[in-house]
Design an enzyme around this catalytic site. Structure first.
Site, PDB file in Angstrom:
ATOM      1  N   ARG A  10      32.452  55.902 -26.628  1.00 45.38           N
ATOM      2  CA  ARG A  10      32.260  54.497 -25.250  1.00 45.38           C
ATOM      3  C   ARG A  10      34.242  55.149 -24.726  1.00 45.38           C
ATOM      4  O   ARG A  10      34.505  54.263 -23.523  1.00 45.38           O
ATOM      5  CB  ARG A  10      32.693  53.310 -25.940  1.00 45.38           C
ATOM      6  CG  ARG A  10      33.418  53.492 -27.652  1.00 45.38           C
ATOM      7  CD  ARG A  10      33.511  51.861 -28.422  1.00 45.38           C
ATOM      8  NE  ARG A  10      34.124  51.559 -29.307  1.00 45.38           N
ATOM      9  CZ  ARG A  10      34.858  51.126 -29.079  1.00 45.38           C
ATOM     10  NH1 ARG A  10      35.592  50.012 -28.471  1.00 45.38           N
ATOM     11  NH2 ARG A  10      35.814  51.056 -31.145  1.00 45.38           N
ATOM     12  N   SER A  37      36.362  46.626 -25.360  1.00 45.69           N
ATOM     13  CA  SER A  37      35.512  47.558 -26.380  1.00 45.69           C
ATOM     14  C   SER A  37      34.679  48.006 -26.019  1.00 45.69           C
ATOM     15  O   SER A  37      34.323  49.406 -26.114  1.00 45.69           O
ATOM     16  CB  SER A  37      34.552  45.863 -27.005  1.00 45.69           C
ATOM     17  OG  SER A  37      35.738  45.136 -27.817  1.00 45.69           O
ATOM     18  N   GLU A  58      24.977  38.623 -18.335  1.00 47.43           N
ATOM     19  CA  GLU A  58      24.725  40.013 -18.450  1.00 47.43           C
ATOM     20  C   GLU A  58      23.530  39.992 -16.824  1.00 47.43           C
ATOM     21  O   GLU A  58      23.581  41.424 -16.193  1.00 47.43           O
ATOM     22  CB  GLU A  58      24.671  41.080 -18.869  1.00 47.43           C
ATOM     23  CG  GLU A  58      25.187  41.309 -20.384  1.00 47.43           C
ATOM     24  CD  GLU A  58      25.382  40.428 -21.023  1.00 47.43           C
ATOM     25  OE1 GLU A  58      26.930  41.026 -22.156  1.00 47.43           O
ATOM     26  OE2 GLU A  58      25.326  38.987 -20.942  1.00 47.43           O
ATOM     27  N   PHE A  83      23.224  43.406 -25.494  1.00 50.02           N
ATOM     28  CA  PHE A  83      23.597  42.690 -23.875  1.00 50.02           C
ATOM     29  C   PHE A  83      22.971  43.364 -22.778  1.00 50.02           C
ATOM     30  O   PHE A  83      21.922  42.858 -21.723  1.00 50.02           O
ATOM     31  CB  PHE A  83      24.574  41.678 -24.074  1.00 50.02           C
ATOM     32  CG  PHE A  83      25.378  41.197 -25.807  1.00 50.02           C
ATOM     33  CD1 PHE A  83      23.867  40.149 -26.244  1.00 50.02           C
ATOM     34  CD2 PHE A  83      26.401  41.911 -26.315  1.00 50.02           C
ATOM     35  CE1 PHE A  83      24.037  40.191 -27.242  1.00 50.02           C
ATOM     36  CE2 PHE A  83      26.568  40.732 -27.323  1.00 50.02           C
ATOM     37  CZ  PHE A  83      25.227  40.671 -27.982  1.00 50.02           C
ATOM     38  N   HIS A 109      28.114  50.481 -28.454  1.00 49.38           N
ATOM     39  CA  HIS A 109      27.831  50.293 -29.222  1.00 49.38           C
ATOM     40  C   HIS A 109      26.657  50.106 -29.551  1.00 49.38           C
ATOM     41  O   HIS A 109      25.792  49.054 -30.506  1.00 49.38           O
ATOM     42  CB  HIS A 109      28.404  48.320 -29.005  1.00 49.38           C
ATOM     43  CG  HIS A 109      29.908  48.400 -28.903  1.00 49.38           C
ATOM     44  ND1 HIS A 109      30.638  48.493 -28.339  1.00 49.38           N
ATOM     45  CD2 HIS A 109      30.515  47.761 -30.313  1.00 49.38           C
ATOM     46  CE1 HIS A 109      31.847  48.245 -28.585  1.00 49.38           C
ATOM     47  NE2 HIS A 109      32.466  48.049 -29.880  1.00 49.38           N
ATOM     48  N   ASP A 117      28.614  44.414 -37.860  1.00 50.14           N
ATOM     49  CA  ASP A 117      28.686  43.149 -36.592  1.00 50.14           C
ATOM     50  C   ASP A 117      26.822  42.857 -37.473  1.00 50.14           C
ATOM     51  O   ASP A 117      26.426  41.686 -36.646  1.00 50.14           O
ATOM     52  CB  ASP A 117      27.910  43.353 -35.245  1.00 50.14           C
ATOM     53  CG  ASP A 117      29.576  43.576 -34.916  1.00 50.14           C
ATOM     54  OD1 ASP A 117      30.744  42.254 -35.517  1.00 50.14           O
ATOM     55  OD2 ASP A 117      30.278  43.909 -33.613  1.00 50.14           O
ATOM     56  N   ARG A 167      29.796  52.949 -30.774  1.00 44.32           N
ATOM     57  CA  ARG A 167      31.377  52.222 -31.330  1.00 44.32           C
ATOM     58  C   ARG A 167      32.182  52.808 -31.734  1.00 44.32           C
ATOM     59  O   ARG A 167      33.047  53.417 -31.919  1.00 44.32           O
ATOM     60  CB  ARG A 167      31.026  50.856 -31.446  1.00 44.32           C
ATOM     61  CG  ARG A 167      32.291  50.247 -32.353  1.00 44.32           C
ATOM     62  CD  ARG A 167      31.758  49.119 -33.170  1.00 44.32           C
ATOM     63  NE  ARG A 167      33.165  48.670 -34.122  1.00 44.32           N
ATOM     64  CZ  ARG A 167      33.558  48.068 -34.723  1.00 44.32           C
ATOM     65  NH1 ARG A 167      32.949  49.511 -35.897  1.00 44.32           N
ATOM     66  NH2 ARG A 167      34.641  47.401 -35.638  1.00 44.32           N
TER      67      ARG A 167
END
Length: 313
Positions: A10, A37, A58, A83, A109, A117, A167
Site C-alpha cells: 500500500r 491507510s 464506496e 469495502f 488491507h 481488525d 497492510r
C-alpha cells in the site's frame, strides 16, 4: 547479516501514484475517507485538485469513478478491499465492468494479514469476485518492486483493473538488476522436479523460504509467482505441471474462487493434474498478522508442512 528491507505494498502504491500524477495529468484519485491507510494521501498532498474524498460510500465512489472514466480521465479508486469490492460490487459490475470503463481499483488491507481488525475487515473473496468479472484485469503484487510496476502497467491498460494491496510490510524480493515486470507472465523463482508451488502476493516470500526447507529435506520444487492472476499465464503452469505432476497453490484468501480455482480450472481443461489448494475455508479471526499467517499455514513452516503432506499422499 544484512537487514531485509520490508515495505507494505500500500505504501508502494501511494508513492508511485504520486509519481504518475506528475507524468499524467488525466489521473484522478478517489478515496473513501481512508487516505491515510491506503496511502493515497501522498497523492492528495501533491495534487489536491485531482483528489476526491468520497467519504464512507464506496458504491458512490465507484459510480463517480465510472463517470470520470467516461469523461476521459483515469480514475484510481481506493479503500480497504473489504469495502472497495464488497460494498461497491454492484457498481463495479454494472457501471465499470459492463461498459468496460477505464477505472483502476486499488484495494488495500486485503487478506488475514490485516490482523486484529478480524473477520469483518479481512477480505478473502476479492480475487474470486474480481476474477470472474468480464473485462477486469486482476493483479496481486508480491512486494514493493512488483507493486510499483503493476500500478504503472495499470495506467497503460485501457479498461478496468483490480490491484490487491496489503497492510503488512513484506520483504522486498524483486530488487535485483535482472528483474523485469512482464504483464500476464508468471515468474519461475525456483526450479525443481518434485512439485510445483504456485503462489501470489505476500505468500511468495513464504514459499521461497519454504523452498529452502524443502530442499534441505530432499524435495525440489518449481516455485512460481503469479502477479497477474487474470489474464493467467497458462504456459508457465502447464509446463511446470507436466514436469512435476503435482501442483500446490497457496494464497492469502479463500481456497475457492481465487488463484487456486484459476489454476485448477486450467489444469482440468488442458492437463489433468493432482492439485492441492492452500487457503482459507472459513472467515478469519482476530490476531497478530504473523500469528494468523502461521495458523492458516500461509507462512514458510505451513507451506513446508502442506507440501510434504501433499507429496506423501
Amino acid at each position: 547479516m544484512p537487514q531485509i528491507k520490508k515495505i507494505a505494498t500500500r505504501q508502494s502504491y501511494g508513492e508511485v501514484l504520486a509519481e504518475l500524477g506528475e507524468e499524467n495529468k488525466n489521473i484522478v484519485v478517489l478515496d473513501a475517507d481512508l487516505s491515510g491507510s491506503t496511502k493515497t494521501s501522498i497523492f492528495a498532498k501533491k495534487f489536491p485538485d485531482r483528489f476526491i474524498n468520497c467519504g464512507i460510500a464506496e458504491g458512490n465512489m465507484a459510480a463517480v469513478a465510472a463517470g470520470l472514466a467516461a469523461a476521459g480521465k483515469i480514475p484510481f479508486m481506493s479503500s480497504f478491499a473489504m469495502f472497495a469490492v464488497g460494498r461497491a460490487f454492484e457498481q463495479i459490475r454494472n457501471s465499470i465492468c459492463l461498459p468496460g470503463l477505464n477505472v483502476k481499483i486499488c484495494a488495500s488491507h486485503a487478506g488475514v494479514s490485516v490482523g486484529a481488525d478480524g473477520g469483518s475487515h479481512q477480505c478473502l473473496e476479492d480475487i474470486a469476485l474480481m476474477r470472474m468479472m468480464p473485462n477486469m484485469v486482476v493483479m496481486s503484487p508480491s512486494d514493493d518492486v512488483e507493486a510499483r510496476a503493476a500500478v504503472r502497467k495499470a495506467v497503460e491498460i485501457d479498461g478496468p483493473v483490480y490491484i490487491r494491496l496489503g497492510r503488512l510490510a513484506v520483504p522486498v524480493i524483486n530488487d535485483y538488476p535482472e528483474y523485469k515486470f512482464e504483464f500476464g507472465k508468471g515468474q519461475l523463482l525456483r526450479s525443481g522436479s518434485d512439485v510445483t508451488i504456485v503462489t501470489t502476493g505476500l505468500c511468495v516470500d513464504s514459499a521461497l523460504k519454504a523452498d529452502v526447507m524443502l530442499r534441505a529435506a530432499g524435495v525440489k520444487a518449481d516455485v512460481i509467482n503469479i502477479c497477474t492472476i487474470k489474464p493467467l499465464d497458462e504456459e508457465i503452469i502447464l509446463r511446470s505441471a507436466a514436469k512435476t505432476g503435482k501442483v500446490l497453490v497457496v494464497e492469502e484468501g479463500f481456497a475457492v474462487g481465487g488463484l487456486g480455482s484459476a489454476v485448477t480450472e486450467l489444469l482440468c481443461d488442458k492437463l489433468p493434474t493432482r492439485v492441492k489448494r492452500v487457503g482459507l475455508s472459513t472467515f478469519g479471526e482476530s490476531g497478530e498478522a504473523d500469528e494468523l499467517l502461521a495458523f492458516y499455514h500461509l507462512d514458510a513452516d505451513g507451506i513446508f508442512a502442506e507440501t510434504i503432506e501433499f507429496i506423501k499422499k
